[in-house]
Design a protein around this motif. Structure first.
Motif, short mmCIF file in Angstrom:
data_model
loop_
_atom_site.label_atom_id
_atom_site.label_comp_id
_atom_site.label_asym_id
_atom_site.label_seq_id
_atom_site.Cartn_x
_atom_site.Cartn_y
_atom_site.Cartn_z
N ALA A 24 4.04 -8.32 -12.31
CA ALA A 24 5.40 -8.10 -11.82
C ALA A 24 5.44 -7.16 -10.62
O ALA A 24 6.28 -7.31 -9.74
N TRP A 25 4.53 -6.20 -10.56
CA TRP A 25 4.56 -5.24 -9.45
C TRP A 25 4.33 -5.89 -8.10
O TRP A 25 4.72 -5.35 -7.07
N ARG A 26 3.72 -7.06 -8.07
CA ARG A 26 3.41 -7.71 -6.79
C ARG A 26 4.66 -8.01 -5.97
O ARG A 26 4.60 -8.03 -4.75
N SER A 27 5.78 -8.25 -6.62
CA SER A 27 7.00 -8.53 -5.87
C SER A 27 7.52 -7.29 -5.15
O SER A 27 8.29 -7.39 -4.20
N LEU A 58 0.81 0.85 -4.34
CA LEU A 58 -0.58 0.92 -3.88
C LEU A 58 -1.53 1.20 -5.05
O LEU A 58 -2.57 0.55 -5.16
N ALA A 59 -1.19 2.11 -5.92
CA ALA A 59 -2.08 2.46 -7.05
C ALA A 59 -2.30 1.26 -7.97
O ALA A 59 -3.43 0.99 -8.38
N VAL A 84 -7.66 -4.85 1.25
CA VAL A 84 -6.87 -5.01 0.04
C VAL A 84 -6.62 -3.61 -0.50
O VAL A 84 -7.54 -2.81 -0.62
N ALA A 85 -5.39 -3.32 -0.84
CA ALA A 85 -5.03 -2.05 -1.45
C ALA A 85 -5.43 -0.85 -0.60
O ALA A 85 -5.81 0.19 -1.11
N GLY A 86 -5.35 -1.02 0.71
CA GLY A 86 -5.68 0.07 1.61
C GLY A 86 -7.17 0.34 1.73
O GLY A 86 -7.58 1.35 2.28
#
Length: 103
Positions: A24-27, A58-59, A84-86
């Motif tokens: 869900a966090w991807r949105s 990010l985390a 990816v992810a910084g």
């Protein structure tokens, strides 16, 4: 990717586990809806890093990516490139395979 593609369900299961759905966090990600090709283009690395570093999830993204890469589902070539992810591909590779000091 088009959900009508024959391998869509299989790919989603490989990428996201039993649910076959992205977390869900991807949105909420700062990169949601952006062209993902930019994340694999070294000419856009600074722009992509700026997007990642300002991301509210990010985390979660970093934890998810590193867990996926270390789970054995990803081959080394998948995390050798791209941001990816910084983290760049070499950054992630160093996390997975830290240098050992030779005594």
């Amino acid at each position: 990717m088009n959900p009508s593609y024959p391998g869509y369900r299989a790919l989603m299961l490989v990428l996201f586990g039993r649910s076959g759905q992205p977390p869900a966090w991807r949105s909420q990600a700062a990169c949601a809806g952006q062209d993902t090709e930019e994340f694999f283009d070294p000419q856009h690395a600074e722009e992509v890093m700026a997007v990642c570093l300002g991301c509210p999830v990010l985390a979660e993204c970093r934890a998810d990516q590193l867990a996926w890469e270390s789970s054995g589902q990803a081959s080394r070539r998948y995390y050798a490139a791209g941001t990816v992810a910084g983290l760049s591909g070499p950054d992630r590779k160093r996390l997975h395979y830290p240098r050992k000091d030779v005594a």
